[in-house]
Scaffold this motif. Sequence first.
Motif: not given
Length: 591
Positions: A378-384, A432-438
């Motif tokens: 979800d975080e990666g998709m929201a970041s995209w 965590y943030t780099a892997a989950s969001y970026d």
Amino acid sequence: MQGARYELRASVDPRGKTLRSEGVLRYRNRSPDTLRVIGLNLAQNLFRAGAPHNENVPVTGGLVMDAFCVARLRGAAPERLCAAAGAPEVTPDLRVNYTVAWLNLAAPLLPGDSVDIQARWHFAIPSSEAPRQGTDGGVSLLAYWYPQFSVYDDVAGWDSDPYLATGEFHQDHADYDVRISVPAGYLVAATGTLQNAADVLTPTAHARLQRAAHSSVAVPIVNDSLRSAGAATVAPGTPAGMEWHFRADSVRDFAFYISREVTWDAMAAVVPRVAGAAGQDTVLINAFYRPRERAWRNAAEMGRQGIEHFSRVLWRYPWPQLTLVEGVVAGGMEYPMLTAVSVGNDARELLTTIGHEVGHMWFPMQVSSDERRFAWMDEGMASWMERSLLRQVDGRDGDAESLPDLYRTVLATRVEQSMLTHADHYASSLRYTAASYDKLVVVLRAFSAEYGDATLVQALRAYGAAWSGRHPYPPDFTRMVFDAAGPEREAFVQEWVRGTGHFDARIDGVARMGDTLMVTIRSSGGAHLSVPVAVTRVDGRVERSVIPAFRFREHAVQLLRVGDATSVRSIVLDPDGARPDVNVTNQRWTP
Ligand SMILES: [Zn+2]
């Protein structure tokens, strides 16, 4: 997905900072399995003294269960149901282990059957130091305020992961009927549709709200000239006007926000029509914010842009309203139909965060992945999606040289962890943030470069259609979204999703042999893509070729022969800059 219905009443005392609530919780077993226990999440118990946590959290005492019993369950002995003579108010069948509770059922819950629970509880509302909720005195965000059924599915069984603060949530879709009582003069914003606007608002405010539902510009419902009891909300002493009634169907959660200090703007977003229905469809966009937050004057418009853009790019927003509320959280936090944002008074940052949070209305609010075990889903998709909205609005997505900042940082310090890591098991919040969001932003950029933006968008739509209202796992994402990679799909997933490789195509050297240039091209990061090469001649002609990814998988170094050496002006790898290359200074050669 299992079924649930929550009929809840809550009463909030903002001065005493307490919430009191009661309700009937119905759980329906749609699985083919016979259940003997039911899992419940009590996320508010993160704040109980002694609760395990991986971030600093205030201590409030957590959720105090005043009553909890099974009201209806086929086959259960009457003495184990509510109201049995001499029965304790809280059934001994309930075992609470901080944020996770288990109810031992008095009779097995058969496939297709349902069980009703009656409960009453209260808690001290935490300060806004608490993650994702709390009160700062002026505004209060009430979240994780009721016992919620845990997820049971055919992959992992009961989800028994505790809430520790970093990792977020895993929730089934359910129906909610919620009545919220507040003191006179307070406004309530919530998940769901307000059922009794005419009871709680004055005729003036109510008329403004009806106008806003069809307005293409923000309409002030409540502002400096119309605030407080008797002006915006009904006068004190009108009991029916103190209870705000909301309903929401098929949502993962229910949160709400109260304040008597805020401005309330609303307007309409236009989304594609439902097949067979007449006219346009609109979504009501609400924004609640304190007047000092000047950037928020455009917040409703930003919400409109997000809802309309994502409805076009992916699929239609399915709910009747979206509400943006200001304050309490650090950055942003998403709930179904409701998102809290607090980023200061910077318009671009507000748009970025609203774009991200509105993106969450698709992932995970519709495509209901496990945010704790697979935060990237979800975080990666929201970041995209946030970047997609920024490019739509002003052509810039905020990434320097096409790579998100934190991804660059973990690469530079060589601390990247796989994005398949459980959110609570990263070695640092940076990882965590780099892997989950970026990271997913980088992966989707890599896929787009290889197979095209249109292919990616089509695949995301197919994935959404297949998994909205269900719980996808990573292979469900990768097999559908990366389907176009065909026989190379598993190599792509291994290198880009499971692994921690990066992409760095470089020209290692150029040697001249007679009339031919021997160009050594290396793919050095372990995550491979095809490498386009542009050879520009002195007369301006450009010759393009592509070295396929599978060649680099066989040998990281490839040799390219370029004839007529004296006429070469330059050789450039990835001349369009479409690939997420971590070093763009090593892909150009000139004689
Ligand atoms: Zn997010």
